[in-house]
Scaffold this active site. Structure first.
Site: not given
Length: 323
Positions: A138-139
């Site tokens: 995930l960013d």
């Protein structure tokens, strides 16, 4: 500690014209290109049953790839005592709810203080699994659910599920503008030609498919539920910007912040203070990599997005659906 690695795959059309080491790095993304190159040079890779030892060799569509190699401890990062919100854990996998402002994997500007460092502290034996068992990311400022493999076999099966699009990843997001209906964005994503840290929709990029549906309409924004078929870097953020509905707070893709016409003072302040992309991985479904049991987890929407949603609702109720 040494572990045996056995990988199998098929060269597809997206790899046409690639060097062997490039194609295999794409096909097996949890192993570094340098590691794969070492295996090729050591004669650990076969194409259609024939050993290949030249990383530059061009691949052909439909070739059968097999890798038989050994894996030394690959993670060199140091363990760090960082709290993890663990939603589920057994001897094979763990599922975490990632907060905002926490990087998944060490990189430029983030040498430590990452989820990988936290995993090494929580589960030291995970150092023997490539990338400490991280199979998808995930960013930094995206919140929500991630699955991590604690063993090499579990990782292999999870990566296979990802490649076969058998893992369901559903997200909640808040986008600028009012969408009238759900839909699908089917547009290739690749590195931006000018901006090194950005991704972009481009014909020569990798296939990327995002499905979205409307969860709630506001006066000038929309709350969405999105489901990924593929997992390209920044995929949801790029796709929503591509259809002119960038995510609220997105520092890379929303462009210059636009004032919401007629917004209440409260909403203006909440929007001004929302400094990350409004994106949360809310649901994860997969087949357990060892037992094959179908499993599902949900992560509640974080408070900053709850606060934003409530402000949007009040603004809409006070001013009417004037869009």
């Amino acid at each position: 500690m040494t572990q045996h690695v056995e990988l199998n795959g098929v060269i597809d059309t997206t790899h046409l014209g690639m060097r062997l080491d490039q194609a295999l790095a794409d096909l097996f993304p949890d192993y570094s290109r340098s590691r794969i190159k070492e295996w090729i040079l050591a004669g650990k890779v076969t194409l259609d049953g024939e050993t290949v030892t030249k990383p530059r060799e061009k691949v052909l569509v439909h070739q059968q790839v097999a890798i038989q190699a050994t894996l030394e401890e690959e993670v060199s990062s140091r363990p760090q005592e960082i709290d993890l919100d663990i939603v589920y854990e057994d001897e094979h996998i763990l599922v975490i709810n990632k907060p905002a402002d926490l990087v998944v994997h060490p990189g430029a500007g983030n040498a430590d203080g990452t989820i990988l460092n936290a995993l090494l502290f929580h589960c030291p034996e995970i150092a023997n699994v490539p990338r400490a068992g991280i199979v998808h990311r995930l960013d930094k400022d995206t919140t929500g659910l991630m699955v991590v493999a604690k063993t090499v076999p579990a990782q292999t099966h999870l990566v296979a599920q990802l490649q076969a699009r058998e893992i369901t990843r559903e997200y909640e997001a808040i986008a600028h503008g009012t969408l009238t209906a759900g839909g699908t964005v089917d547009a290739n994503i690749g590195r931006h030609p000018q901006k090194r840290t950005h991704m972009a929709v481009t014909e020569i990029g990798k296939p990327a498919v995002t499905h979205y549906r409307i969860a709630e309409k506001f006066r000038a924004h929309t709350r969405l539920r999105l489901r990924l078929e593929t997992g390209r870097t920044h995929q949801i953020r790029v796709h929503m910007a591509h259809i002119k509905h960038p995510l609220v707070g997105d520092p890379l893709y929303q462009g210059r912040p636009r004032p919401t016409k007629g917004a209440s003072e409260e909403l203006q302040q909440v929007l001004k203070g929302f400094r990350r992309q409004a994106l949360h991985a809310v649901k994860l479904e997969l087949a357990h990599p060892v037992t094959s049991e179908w499993m599902q987890w949900h992560a509640p929407v974080p408070q900053d997005m709850v606060k934003l949603t409530e402000a949007l609702r009040r603004d809409t109720a006070e001013r009417g659906m004037d869009y």
